[in-house]
Design a protein around this motif. Sequence first.
Motif, PDB file in Angstrom:
ATOM      1  N   SER A   1      -1.740  -7.064  -8.596  1.00  0.00           N
ATOM      2  CA  SER A   1      -0.697  -6.041  -8.650  1.00  0.00           C
ATOM      3  C   SER A   1       0.671  -6.681  -8.858  1.00  0.00           C
ATOM      4  O   SER A   1       0.895  -7.831  -8.471  1.00  0.00           O
ATOM      5  N   PRO A   2       1.626  -5.930  -9.453  1.00  0.00           N
ATOM      6  CA  PRO A   2       2.975  -6.456  -9.637  1.00  0.00           C
ATOM      7  C   PRO A   2       3.620  -6.799  -8.293  1.00  0.00           C
ATOM      8  O   PRO A   2       3.656  -5.961  -7.396  1.00  0.00           O
ATOM      9  N   PRO A   3       4.099  -8.009  -8.122  1.00  0.00           N
ATOM     10  CA  PRO A   3       4.738  -8.405  -6.863  1.00  0.00           C
ATOM     11  C   PRO A   3       6.204  -7.963  -6.823  1.00  0.00           C
ATOM     12  O   PRO A   3       6.780  -7.674  -7.867  1.00  0.00           O
ATOM     13  N   PRO A   4       6.778  -7.939  -5.618  1.00  0.00           N
ATOM     14  CA  PRO A   4       6.217  -8.207  -4.296  1.00  0.00           C
ATOM     15  C   PRO A   4       5.228  -7.117  -3.851  1.00  0.00           C
ATOM     16  O   PRO A   4       5.463  -5.937  -4.089  1.00  0.00           O
ATOM     17  N   VAL A   5       4.152  -7.551  -3.186  1.00  0.00           N
ATOM     18  CA  VAL A   5       3.078  -6.665  -2.750  1.00  0.00           C
ATOM     19  C   VAL A   5       3.115  -6.517  -1.226  1.00  0.00           C
ATOM     20  O   VAL A   5       3.201  -7.512  -0.507  1.00  0.00           O
ATOM     21  N   VAL A   6       3.043  -5.273  -0.757  1.00  0.00           N
ATOM     22  CA  VAL A   6       2.946  -4.985   0.668  1.00  0.00           C
ATOM     23  C   VAL A   6       1.621  -4.278   0.921  1.00  0.00           C
ATOM     24  O   VAL A   6       1.258  -3.346   0.196  1.00  0.00           O
ATOM     25  N   VAL A   7       0.906  -4.723   1.954  1.00  0.00           N
ATOM     26  CA  VAL A   7      -0.359  -4.101   2.332  1.00  0.00           C
ATOM     27  C   VAL A   7      -0.206  -3.439   3.698  1.00  0.00           C
ATOM     28  O   VAL A   7       0.192  -4.096   4.663  1.00  0.00           O
ATOM     29  N   LEU A   8      -0.477  -2.142   3.754  1.00  0.00           N
ATOM     30  CA  LEU A   8      -0.574  -1.466   5.049  1.00  0.00           C
ATOM     31  C   LEU A   8      -2.023  -1.600   5.471  1.00  0.00           C
ATOM     32  O   LEU A   8      -2.894  -0.846   5.049  1.00  0.00           O
ATOM     33  N   ASN A   9      -2.286  -2.619   6.291  1.00  0.00           N
ATOM     34  CA  ASN A   9      -3.650  -3.005   6.640  1.00  0.00           C
ATOM     35  C   ASN A   9      -4.187  -2.125   7.765  1.00  0.00           C
ATOM     36  O   ASN A   9      -3.811  -2.277   8.921  1.00  0.00           O
TER      37      ASN A   9
END
Length: 262
Positions: free
Chosen positions: A75-83
Amino acid sequence: MRDKSTTRKREEAEEEDDRPRSKTVKKVAKKPKESDDEILRGFYTEEDDADDAYARILVTGPPKVGKTVTLVTTSPPPVVVLNCDLEGALSAARRFKGKFMAKDINSAKDWDNATRDVVKYAAKGQIRTCIVDTLTVLVGNTLAREMNREYQGFEIWRQTQDCVMTGLNRLMRAECHLFVVAHITKDEAAGLLPDVPGSLQRLVPALLHDWVSLSYDAKRDPERAFLVGPQENWSRSGRHVKRSTVVEADVEALLEELDIAI
């Protein structure tokens, strides 16, 4: 003495005047009234209509097929994951050199705060892609259990649904790409559905713009790929889907196929 022919003509003319006639109305351009302007105020035309600049995609597939790794690493960065999964759920993405920031979602408060933070930081250009991983675990293991301690019966699921949809609607306004990951289940009547309970099975796909499946087939090239548009073993589509095709498991390739700017 009157001329009989003259009298007869006059009588015929009077009879003619008594016959019903069709009216001929001269068409005059209607001048807009102030009330007409009031009716249209606040509307816009097709010339003003604009597409969403970002992806809003539901990504489903069986567990452990590679959804998280594919999204995090391509995915295009910056990437944030709501884990929303358990601790260690992002270890595979890390092993494949994925670069990301993450927040663990262990409660309704975590979910609310995290969605607000995504909107805030995306507006500053500090987030380009947000991944909710996975909706299945968020609903079933986190929110439903918490609501079960506070509510009873149907109210448990109503509160859970409200909590989920409030957060997702907030993320839909974020100035970044949004991918919502869910496991897949099959209903005899409705076919393939995201593996979440009740009305969320239709509310979530209806909210997001596109729905694709990530699948793995050792006999196919590429083996791991996104299924885009209705085809064998997949019947879902989306607003940006132009054709039924298979796209390599790469988000940039997927966005190019959907004609969404990276």
